[in-house]
Design an enzyme around this catalytic site. Structure first.
Site, PDB file in Angstrom:
ATOM      1  N   ASP A  47     -11.586   2.318   3.336  1.00 39.73           N
ATOM      2  CA  ASP A  47     -11.874   0.882   3.231  1.00 39.73           C
ATOM      3  C   ASP A  47     -13.381   0.637   3.094  1.00 39.73           C
ATOM      4  O   ASP A  47     -13.803  -0.454   2.725  1.00 39.73           O
ATOM      5  CB  ASP A  47     -11.378   0.162   4.494  1.00 39.73           C
ATOM      6  CG  ASP A  47     -10.173  -0.723   4.216  1.00 39.73           C
ATOM      7  OD1 ASP A  47      -9.921  -1.024   3.042  1.00 39.73           O
ATOM      8  OD2 ASP A  47      -9.495  -1.101   5.187  1.00 39.73           O
ATOM      9  N   LYS A  63       0.840  -1.205   0.000  1.00 35.62           N
ATOM     10  CA  LYS A  63       0.000   0.000   0.000  1.00 35.62           C
ATOM     11  C   LYS A  63       0.873   1.252   0.000  1.00 35.62           C
ATOM     12  O   LYS A  63       0.592   2.216  -0.719  1.00 35.62           O
ATOM     13  CB  LYS A  63      -0.967  -0.029   1.188  1.00 35.62           C
ATOM     14  CG  LYS A  63      -2.093  -1.028   0.958  1.00 35.62           C
ATOM     15  CD  LYS A  63      -2.862  -1.419   2.207  1.00 35.62           C
ATOM     16  CE  LYS A  63      -3.815  -2.570   1.877  1.00 35.62           C
ATOM     17  NZ  LYS A  63      -4.477  -3.147   3.047  1.00 35.62           N
ATOM     18  N   GLN A 103      -5.184  -1.886   9.166  1.00 35.93           N
ATOM     19  CA  GLN A 103      -4.984  -3.216   8.593  1.00 35.93           C
ATOM     20  C   GLN A 103      -5.599  -4.284   9.506  1.00 35.93           C
ATOM     21  O   GLN A 103      -5.310  -4.336  10.697  1.00 35.93           O
ATOM     22  CB  GLN A 103      -3.474  -3.456   8.415  1.00 35.93           C
ATOM     23  CG  GLN A 103      -3.137  -4.726   7.671  1.00 35.93           C
ATOM     24  CD  GLN A 103      -3.604  -4.724   6.227  1.00 35.93           C
ATOM     25  OE1 GLN A 103      -3.425  -3.757   5.501  1.00 35.93           O
ATOM     26  NE2 GLN A 103      -4.225  -5.820   5.805  1.00 35.93           N
TER      27      GLN A 103
END
Ligand code: NDP
Length: 284
Positions: free
Chosen positions: A120, A53, A97
């Site tokens: 997200d 990322k 994460q």
């Protein structure tokens, strides 16, 4: 024989256009999209995702910050960090994460993220917005799946779509997105009876289970579009999807490989979501 949907190539195309749109945003507004990635603990797969990322951000011309916190970080400390990032004007997207260590309540952490920075798309506000047809951020993997399906050129309206897996991050949002495009959608899960009879109706079949090689040729309709989301590490260290690629590919019209299918699309869509978050911040 199916056409292979090359996720690496399509993701690269998305990333090239994100990069040029980010440059235009900077030119017009002075805003550089900023992403904060928070990793708690030392899960090896998570570490690799976080590095990917950060690299994608650099390539896109974004600003990124990584927060690598020890495994024993308290929930309160993590929530404090998220509150700081919510207020940080250089950060437009916040990604925590997953999975988090067991002593931290994942739901609480996700709910603490400002929905306008929830790139997200996991915050309950964003899940609800997606459900009611006005999404702010679509979760990255389902968004990537829809981009792959759109590249086939098929008209989704009226097609039978079957999704195996009902997680909040893949199965459910993918179902809502297909429904929004007028597919007739069925979601299967571990209690579904006679799975092959359901999957073999699918014009579009999405496998998001996490069980290697569970979708075999007898479960697939001739000419189906098959999207394999599964990422499974085999004993020999190789990666495998949920679909038996070699036997399903001759029957399908389009199919995604693992690796090189949905995975790269997920990161490309994270970049797109972050760019959109920055674009929205610029309009404030
Ligand atoms: P979850 O474990 O959260 O969900 C798995 C789903 O599969 C559940 O709904 C479960 O049913 C269902 N399931 C389990 N066994 C069966 C069975 N025998 N028959 C039918 N359904 C079954 O997984 P995720 O959605 O998070 O991930 C799914 C896969 O996708 C994993 O391999 C993951 O690594 C991969 N993944 C890949 C991404 C990428 O970018 N390529 C991103 C995210 C995930 P029930 O609800 O009843 O338990």
């Amino acid at each position: 024989m199916a056409v292979i949907l090359d996720g690496i190539k399509i993701a690269q195309e998305v990333r090239v256009s994100v990069r040029s749109e980010a440059a235009a945003l900077k030119e017009e507004t002075g805003i550089v999209p900023g992403l904060a990635v928070v990793l708690v603990g030392s899960d090896q797969a998570s570490k690799i995702y976080v590095e990917k990322k950060a690299k994608a951000c650099a390539e896109a011309g974004f600003f990124s910050r990584e927060y690598k916190l020890p495994e024993d970080t308290g929930e309160g400390k993590l929530l404090d960090l998220i509150r700081d990032l919510n207020m940080d004007k250089f950060i437009h997207g916040i990604l925590v994460q997953l999975p988090l260590p067991r002593h931290i309540a994942t739901d609480k952490v996700i709910a603490a993220i400002d929905p306008l920075k929830d790139v997200d798309g996991f915050h309950p506000y964003n899940a609800g917005a997606l459900l009611t047809g006005a999404p702010l951020f679509v979760p990255c993997t389902p968004r990537g799946i829809m981009e792959l399906i759109s590249r086939t050129g098929i008209d989704i309206a009226g097609k039978e779509a079957v999704i195996v897996g009902r997680s909040n991050i893949v199965g459910k949002p993918a179902a809502i997105l297909l429904l929004a495009q007028h597919a007739t959608v069925t979601i299967c899960h571990s209690r579904t009876k006679n799975l092959p009879s359901v999957t073999s109706r699918a014009d579009i079949l999405i496998a998001a289970v996490g069980k290697p090689h569970m979708i075999t040729a007898n479960m697939v309709k001739e000419g189906a579009v098959v999207i394999d989301v599964g990422v499974n590490r085999l004993e020999d260290g190789k990666l495998a999807g949920d679909v038996v690629f070699d036997e399903v590919a001759p029957k399908a019209s389009y199919i995604t490989p693992v690796p090189g299918g949905v995975g790269p699309m997920t990161i490309a869509m994270l970049m797109r979501n972050t760019l959109e978050a920055a674009g929205a911040a610029a309009k404030k």
